[in-house]
Design a protein around this motif. Structure first.
Motif, PDB file in Angstrom:
ATOM      1  N   GLU A 192      -0.307   3.444  -6.564  1.00 35.46           N
ATOM      2  CA  GLU A 192      -0.362   2.428  -7.658  1.00 35.46           C
ATOM      3  C   GLU A 192       0.619   2.871  -8.606  1.00 35.46           C
TER       4      GLU A 192
ATOM      5  N   LYS B 137      -7.450   8.205  -6.492  1.00 34.07           N
ATOM      6  CA  LYS B 137      -6.290   7.244  -6.321  1.00 34.07           C
ATOM      7  C   LYS B 137      -5.101   8.149  -6.345  1.00 34.07           C
TER       8      LYS B 137
ATOM      9  N   SER C 254       7.556  -1.288  -3.351  1.00 36.56           N
ATOM     10  CA  SER C 254       6.655  -2.450  -2.884  1.00 36.56           C
ATOM     11  C   SER C 254       5.899  -2.330  -1.472  1.00 36.56           C
ATOM     12  N   SER C 255       6.662  -1.493  -0.621  1.00 35.73           N
ATOM     13  CA  SER C 255       6.063  -1.526   0.696  1.00 35.73           C
ATOM     14  C   SER C 255       5.035  -0.456   0.901  1.00 35.73           C
ATOM     15  N   ASP C 256       4.989   0.288  -0.284  1.00 40.16           N
ATOM     16  CA  ASP C 256       3.948   1.541  -0.371  1.00 40.16           C
ATOM     17  C   ASP C 256       2.884   1.199  -1.221  1.00 40.16           C
ATOM     18  N   ARG C 257       2.744  -0.044  -1.761  1.00 46.04           N
ATOM     19  CA  ARG C 257       1.732  -0.237  -2.849  1.00 46.04           C
ATOM     20  C   ARG C 257       0.330  -0.119  -2.146  1.00 46.04           C
ATOM     21  N   LYS C 258      -0.016   0.052  -0.878  1.00 44.84           N
ATOM     22  CA  LYS C 258      -1.333  -0.035  -0.240  1.00 44.84           C
ATOM     23  C   LYS C 258      -1.658   1.524  -0.355  1.00 44.84           C
ATOM     24  N   PHE C 259      -0.682   2.398  -0.470  1.00 45.47           N
ATOM     25  CA  PHE C 259      -1.087   3.816  -0.744  1.00 45.47           C
ATOM     26  C   PHE C 259      -1.078   4.436  -2.093  1.00 45.47           C
TER      27      PHE C 259
END
Length: 349
Positions: free
Chosen positions: A50, A35, A43-48
């Motif tokens: 952590e 990861k 917050s908009s990049d939390r899928k990429f």
């Protein structure tokens, strides 16, 4: 074995963030999972990526740390006994930011001091350019190696780019990069003033990039310059939006111009080559290395001399096409030179 990557911050579109995503993709092709973690993640990049507080590391996992500024990440990683690998992206000299953001200037100064800690606690080290590599070796990183940035242009559908023969209604200058003092957008505005005084107002200059809210005073200074020099119709500062907008602006432009005075690599130079834009850049930091024998480098910010030199690129189509031809050769050569193998070798060692 997981291979986890770490950096001070993650923001989609940022060069280091893009590098981490590409390394993750290439490692996945080799069967490795892992990861991406950072201290600051939008917050908009939390899928990429952590936040580091969510890290769950196992004894055999490998730590790959991308260093460019001081953050809590290094302190967080040091206690782990896991194999640690540095990828050095350079630390911008603090003096650029002292008039605008003392906290950021402090973090840069500490970021340079961190390198001595990293040298003594990391087993392997890489730099993304020879310019960066020379800094590591001067600091005593005896086994440091070159690990060129992995550029992913697949994120853009390149159809209509290579075959596109741009018609020039008027010059459309572009610079892509953070709105920051070391990038010297103020000099781009001064260039625009000189261009207008010599060639008239049939041109545009767009500066696309994210501005750290803590450095708003520099952005305010730029906007004040644009107003005071009567360049509101010609010069625009565009906040970074997304890759679709970046592609659109590259396609609408017809020359990439950089005044930056410190770069550890400068990915937008390569992006401009991909979009068939002639590249004109101030010779500083890793810029000469990144451009190789392509593009047009200048040593002095003498805009009265620079304006007619750039004017020839628009007037002489053969000259322009030759520039683009050599840029294409250089870009293709660079893309073929990148490999995940140096990282895999130290991971397996």
């Amino acid at each position: 074995m997981n291979i986890h990557q770490f950096s001070a911050g993650f923001q989609l579109g940022d060069a280091i963030s893009q590098e981490m995503l590409e390394i993750k993709r290439l490692l996945a092709k080799e069967g490795y999972s892992g990861k991406i973690y950072a201290e600051n993640v939008l917050s908009s990049d939390r899928k990429f990526a952590e936040k580091i507080s969510k890290l769950n590391i196992k004894p055999n996992d490998v730590i790959v740390y991308h260093h460019s500024i001081h953050s809590k990440v290094l302190e967080f990683l040091l206690p782990f006994p896991n194999k640690k690998i540095l990828i050095y992206h350079n630390v911008t000299p603090e003096n650029f930011f002292e008039p605008y953001d003392l906290r950021f200037s402090y973090l840069l100064r500490k970021g340079r001091e961190d390198l001595e800690i990293i040298r003594d606690h990391f087993q392997h080290s890489f730099a993304v350019s020879n310019f960066n590599l020379s800094e590591l070796k001067q600091l005593g990183f005896k086994q440091a190696k070159l690990f060129p940035l992995h550029l992913n242009f697949q994120k853009w559908d390149h159809q209509h780019i290579e075959s596109k023969n741009k018609t020039f209604i008027f010059p459309s200058f572009l610079f892509v990069g953070r709105i920051a003092p070391n990038k010297c957008q103020d000099d781009l505005i001064r260039f625009a003033r000189t261009w207008k005084s010599i060639n008239g107002n049939q041109f545009s200059l767009r500066m696309l990039g994210f501005c750290n809210p803590d450095q708003q005073s520099y952005l305010d200074e730029l906007n004040f310059m644009i107003s005071q020099l009567d360049l509101q119709n010609e010069v625009k500062i565009i906040p970074y939006v997304d890759e679709t907008m970046v592609k659109k602006i590259y396609l609408e432009s017809n020359l990439f111009l950089s005044m930056s005075e410190h770069e550890g690599f400068c990915v937008p130079l390569m992006e401009a080559m991909h979009f068939q834009l002639p590249v004109v850049a101030f010779s500083a930091g890793a810029v000469p290395e990144t451009l190789g024998d392509s593009g047009l480098l200048f040593q002095n910010k003498d805009f009265e001399t620079l304006v007619p030199l750039i004017g020839e690129i628009f007037k002489d189509s053969d000259y322009r096409n030759t520039m683009i031809y050599h840029q294409n050769l250089h870009l293709n050569s660079y893309l073929k030179s990148t490999s995940i193998l140096p990282l895999l070798e130290v991971i397996k060692s």
